[in-house]
Design a protein around this motif. Structure first.
Motif, PDB file in Angstrom:
ATOM      1  N   SER A 230      14.139 -24.935 -10.574  1.00 50.37           N
ATOM      2  CA  SER A 230      13.145 -23.870 -10.414  1.00 50.37           C
ATOM      3  C   SER A 230      12.038 -24.309  -9.464  1.00 50.37           C
ATOM      4  N   LEU A 231      11.682 -25.576  -9.538  1.00 49.68           N
ATOM      5  CA  LEU A 231      10.647 -26.112  -8.647  1.00 49.68           C
ATOM      6  C   LEU A 231      11.088 -25.975  -7.184  1.00 49.68           C
ATOM      7  N   ASP A 232      12.365 -26.183  -6.940  1.00 52.86           N
ATOM      8  CA  ASP A 232      12.870 -26.076  -5.577  1.00 52.86           C
ATOM      9  C   ASP A 232      12.881 -24.626  -5.099  1.00 52.86           C
ATOM     10  N   VAL A 233      13.138 -23.694  -5.996  1.00 53.39           N
ATOM     11  CA  VAL A 233      13.066 -22.269  -5.647  1.00 53.39           C
ATOM     12  C   VAL A 233      11.634 -21.917  -5.234  1.00 53.39           C
ATOM     13  N   ILE A 234      10.664 -22.375  -6.023  1.00 50.93           N
ATOM     14  CA  ILE A 234       9.255 -22.116  -5.702  1.00 50.93           C
ATOM     15  C   ILE A 234       8.884 -22.772  -4.378  1.00 50.93           C
ATOM     16  N   ARG A 235       9.321 -23.993  -4.204  1.00 49.82           N
ATOM     17  CA  ARG A 235       9.034 -24.740  -2.968  1.00 49.82           C
ATOM     18  C   ARG A 235       9.530 -23.959  -1.732  1.00 49.82           C
ATOM     19  N   LYS A 236      10.730 -23.430  -1.812  1.00 49.23           N
ATOM     20  CA  LYS A 236      11.310 -22.711  -0.668  1.00 49.23           C
ATOM     21  C   LYS A 236      10.579 -21.404  -0.396  1.00 49.23           C
ATOM     22  N   ARG A 237      10.146 -20.711  -1.466  1.00 54.64           N
ATOM     23  CA  ARG A 237       9.415 -19.452  -1.263  1.00 54.64           C
ATOM     24  C   ARG A 237       8.021 -19.697  -0.673  1.00 54.64           C
ATOM     25  N   LEU A 238       7.456 -20.836  -0.984  1.00 53.97           N
ATOM     26  CA  LEU A 238       6.129 -21.172  -0.469  1.00 53.97           C
ATOM     27  C   LEU A 238       6.162 -21.624   0.988  1.00 53.97           C
ATOM     28  N   GLU A 239       7.324 -21.994   1.468  1.00 51.20           N
ATOM     29  CA  GLU A 239       7.467 -22.653   2.765  1.00 51.20           C
ATOM     30  C   GLU A 239       6.733 -21.922   3.887  1.00 51.20           C
ATOM     31  N   LYS A 240       6.919 -20.611   3.981  1.00 54.47           N
ATOM     32  CA  LYS A 240       6.347 -19.871   5.107  1.00 54.47           C
ATOM     33  C   LYS A 240       4.842 -19.619   4.967  1.00 54.47           C
ATOM     34  N   TYR A 241       4.275 -19.966   3.777  1.00 54.53           N
ATOM     35  CA  TYR A 241       2.850 -19.715   3.553  1.00 54.53           C
ATOM     36  C   TYR A 241       2.029 -21.003   3.516  1.00 54.53           C
ATOM     37  N   VAL A 242       2.650 -22.081   3.936  1.00 55.48           N
ATOM     38  CA  VAL A 242       2.014 -23.389   3.815  1.00 55.48           C
ATOM     39  C   VAL A 242       0.718 -23.468   4.613  1.00 55.48           C
ATOM     40  N   ASP A 243       0.610 -22.720   5.704  1.00 58.23           N
ATOM     41  CA  ASP A 243      -0.570 -22.798   6.555  1.00 58.23           C
ATOM     42  C   ASP A 243      -1.719 -21.911   6.083  1.00 58.23           C
ATOM     43  N   ILE A 244      -1.501 -21.106   5.054  1.00 56.38           N
ATOM     44  CA  ILE A 244      -2.598 -20.305   4.511  1.00 56.38           C
ATOM     45  C   ILE A 244      -3.475 -21.225   3.665  1.00 56.38           C
TER      46      ILE A 244
ATOM     47  N   TYR B 190       0.338 -22.791 -14.322  1.00 58.38           N
ATOM     48  CA  TYR B 190       1.095 -23.025 -13.084  1.00 58.38           C
ATOM     49  C   TYR B 190       0.359 -23.981 -12.142  1.00 58.38           C
ATOM     50  N   HIS B 191      -0.541 -24.773 -12.687  1.00 57.38           N
ATOM     51  CA  HIS B 191      -1.335 -25.652 -11.828  1.00 57.38           C
ATOM     52  C   HIS B 191      -0.455 -26.683 -11.111  1.00 57.38           C
ATOM     53  N   TYR B 192       0.738 -26.919 -11.624  1.00 59.24           N
ATOM     54  CA  TYR B 192       1.642 -27.869 -10.965  1.00 59.24           C
ATOM     55  C   TYR B 192       2.038 -27.405  -9.553  1.00 59.24           C
ATOM     56  N   ILE B 193       1.773 -26.141  -9.214  1.00 62.65           N
ATOM     57  CA  ILE B 193       2.042 -25.652  -7.859  1.00 62.65           C
ATOM     58  C   ILE B 193       1.234 -26.459  -6.846  1.00 62.65           C
ATOM     59  N   SER B 194       0.087 -26.981  -7.253  1.00 59.11           N
ATOM     60  CA  SER B 194      -0.719 -27.811  -6.347  1.00 59.11           C
ATOM     61  C   SER B 194       0.093 -28.996  -5.836  1.00 59.11           C
ATOM     62  N   TYR B 195       0.919 -29.550  -6.683  1.00 56.13           N
ATOM     63  CA  TYR B 195       1.781 -30.670  -6.276  1.00 56.13           C
ATOM     64  C   TYR B 195       2.635 -30.282  -5.075  1.00 56.13           C
ATOM     65  N   LEU B 196       3.206 -29.083  -5.119  1.00 56.95           N
ATOM     66  CA  LEU B 196       4.072 -28.617  -4.033  1.00 56.95           C
ATOM     67  C   LEU B 196       3.272 -28.365  -2.755  1.00 56.95           C
TER      68      LEU B 196
END
Length: 257
Positions: free
Chosen positions: A43-57, A67-73
């Motif tokens: 599931s972490l990898d699914v989230i990681r891939k969806r976040l990919e295009k928004y990394v520069d925001i 869901y604070h663990y999202i900070s890690y990603l």
């Protein structure tokens, strides 16, 4: 104002309007199951891939503190030395109960274990007992200011100049804020939003801020009155936090011209 990214796991923000006058984008994760508090690698990898295009925001609201663990990603994507400044009533340095799971309580520890670019972690507002339970091997990279300490006067700007030597990533869990000004899923501290502003601006005003995330909204779904009250309070606190970010950005721009 910078563009902001709203991460939707639990429909937490659908009855808030703090972002509607901003340049924002909503990224939906509400279809994912069993990702609250704990998250397996798949599931972490699914989230990681969806976040990919928004990394520069630069600014991201990441829902409940569950869901604070999202900070890690997000921190995985930084490719230069940085300092993490964490406003949180918890240290998030607890060992994971299950080695294969990421959690909202262990993500800082895992970042220190896995991220080669992190130089230092500054934790502001944590419970003293949780600070004392941090493993000795991590203490060289962590500076903690307890909830009791931040009630006193302290020169945060001098501290920042002396101890922070790299760009800053800011993570704010609203459970560091008192119950009147924020409603979260966890036990809370006593910091006021005005105190948060003072610390934030004085720590950040002489440093480049490379990213900011905010979590800690309530995912409570009980009585309608209480849900509406929580949303109203959290909407105000989110607006105030955006104002703090904008004020600091303006100050930094003026002083780097």
């Amino acid at each position: 104002m910078e563009k902001i990214c709203i991460l939707n796991f639990n429909n937490t923000y659908e009855n808030q309007d703090f972002y509607e006058n901003e340049n924002y984008i909503i990224v939906d994760f509400s279809d994912l199951k069993s990702v609250s508090r704990y998250c397996d690698e798949k599931s972490l990898d699914v989230i990681r891939k969806r976040l990919e295009k928004y990394v520069d925001i630069k600014i991201k609201f990441i829902d409940s503190g569950n869901y604070h663990y999202i900070s890690y990603l997000i921190l995985e994507k930084i490719t230069k030395p940085f300092t993490l400044v964490l406003f949180d009533h918890h240290t998030d340095m607890q060992p994971s109960y299950f080695e294969e799971l990421m959690s909202c309580g262990c993500w800082v520890k895992k970042t220190l274990d896995d991220n080669k670019y992190i130089e230092k972690v500054i934790i502001i507002g944590a419970n003293e007992n949780l600070i004392n339970s941090i493993e000795e091997k991590y203490r060289e990279k962590i500076i903690c200011f307890s909830e009791d300490f931040i009630r006193g006067n302290y020169n945060w700007e001098n501290f920042s100049r002396k101890y922070i030597n790299s760009p800053i990533y800011i993570s704010i869990d609203k459970d560091v804020i008192n119950y009147k000004e924020a409603k979260t899923d966890w036990d809370q501290g006593s910091l006021t939003l005005e105190e948060l502003k003072n610390i934030y601006i004085n720590i950040c005003k002489n440093h480049e801020i490379i990213g900011i995330d905010i979590c800690g909204d309530s995912s409570y779904s009980g009585e309608i009155y209480e849900v509406n009250n929580n949303n109203e309070i959290n909407n105000k606190s989110n607006k105030k936090i955006l104002e703090i970010i904008e004020e600091e950005e303006s100050f930094y721009e003026l002083n780097t011209i």
